[in-house]
Design a protein around this motif. Structure first.
Motif, PDB file in Angstrom:
ATOM      1  N   MET A 272    -101.100  63.349 -30.086  1.00  0.00           N
ATOM      2  CA  MET A 272    -100.320  63.554 -28.887  1.00  0.00           C
ATOM      3  C   MET A 272     -99.401  62.363 -28.628  1.00  0.00           C
ATOM      4  O   MET A 272     -98.267  62.539 -28.208  1.00  0.00           O
ATOM      5  CB  MET A 272    -101.281  63.778 -27.719  1.00  0.00           C
ATOM      6  N   ARG A 273     -99.892  61.168 -28.904  1.00  0.00           N
ATOM      7  CA  ARG A 273     -99.059  59.984 -28.697  1.00  0.00           C
ATOM      8  C   ARG A 273     -97.905  59.927 -29.687  1.00  0.00           C
ATOM      9  O   ARG A 273     -96.843  59.427 -29.362  1.00  0.00           O
ATOM     10  CB  ARG A 273     -99.899  58.714 -28.826  1.00  0.00           C
ATOM     11  N   ILE A 274     -98.141  60.444 -30.885  1.00  0.00           N
ATOM     12  CA  ILE A 274     -97.091  60.425 -31.896  1.00  0.00           C
ATOM     13  C   ILE A 274     -95.924  61.297 -31.444  1.00  0.00           C
ATOM     14  O   ILE A 274     -94.764  60.923 -31.592  1.00  0.00           O
ATOM     15  CB  ILE A 274     -97.633  60.883 -33.264  1.00  0.00           C
ATOM     16  N   ARG A 275     -96.214  62.462 -30.874  1.00  0.00           N
ATOM     17  CA  ARG A 275     -95.156  63.333 -30.370  1.00  0.00           C
ATOM     18  C   ARG A 275     -94.388  62.658 -29.242  1.00  0.00           C
ATOM     19  O   ARG A 275     -93.160  62.741 -29.188  1.00  0.00           O
ATOM     20  CB  ARG A 275     -95.741  64.654 -29.862  1.00  0.00           C
ATOM     21  N   THR A 276     -95.089  62.016 -28.343  1.00  0.00           N
ATOM     22  CA  THR A 276     -94.439  61.335 -27.228  1.00  0.00           C
ATOM     23  C   THR A 276     -93.550  60.207 -27.736  1.00  0.00           C
ATOM     24  O   THR A 276     -92.408  60.055 -27.295  1.00  0.00           O
ATOM     25  CB  THR A 276     -95.492  60.776 -26.246  1.00  0.00           C
ATOM     26  N   LEU A 277     -94.047  59.419 -28.667  1.00  0.00           N
ATOM     27  CA  LEU A 277     -93.263  58.317 -29.221  1.00  0.00           C
ATOM     28  C   LEU A 277     -92.061  58.827 -30.009  1.00  0.00           C
ATOM     29  O   LEU A 277     -90.976  58.249 -29.953  1.00  0.00           O
ATOM     30  CB  LEU A 277     -94.139  57.427 -30.096  1.00  0.00           C
ATOM     31  N   THR A 278     -92.241  59.934 -30.731  1.00  0.00           N
ATOM     32  CA  THR A 278     -91.133  60.511 -31.485  1.00  0.00           C
ATOM     33  C   THR A 278     -90.043  61.011 -30.540  1.00  0.00           C
ATOM     34  O   THR A 278     -88.855  60.771 -30.763  1.00  0.00           O
ATOM     35  CB  THR A 278     -91.626  61.662 -32.376  1.00  0.00           C
TER      36      THR A 278
END
Length: 82
Positions: free
Chosen positions: A1-7
């Motif tokens: 989930m954090r990867i999507r937010t950071l992307t």
């Protein structure tokens, strides 16, 4: 989930940086006020704005004609009135 937010954050930042880099149009600045003397020296004359509320104690004066046509007039004897 954090990867999507950071992307998503990285893409948004890149898009804004690219828009700034290629000169995306910004907001237009409002014309600065002019004095009665500058208005008249430029070939115009101060007049009450066409959309003015004549019952208002502070009438919006503008320079009509000349170099400063359409610019607000700020100095009308110090009180804001002619």
């Amino acid at each position: 989930m954090r990867i999507r937010t950071l992307t998503a954050l990285a893409l948004a930042t890149g898009t804004l940086a690219t828009a700034g880099l290629f000169g995306a149009p910004g907001a237009q600045a409002m014309p600065w006020d002019t004095t009665v003397q500058d208005c008249m020296d430029g070939g115009g004359y101060p007049d009450v704005s066409d959309d003015a509320d004549l019952d208002s104690p502070d009438l919006p004066w503008v320079c009509v004609g000349g170099t400063y046509d359409g610019r607000p007039v700020s100095d009308l004897g110090g009180s804001g009135r002619a």
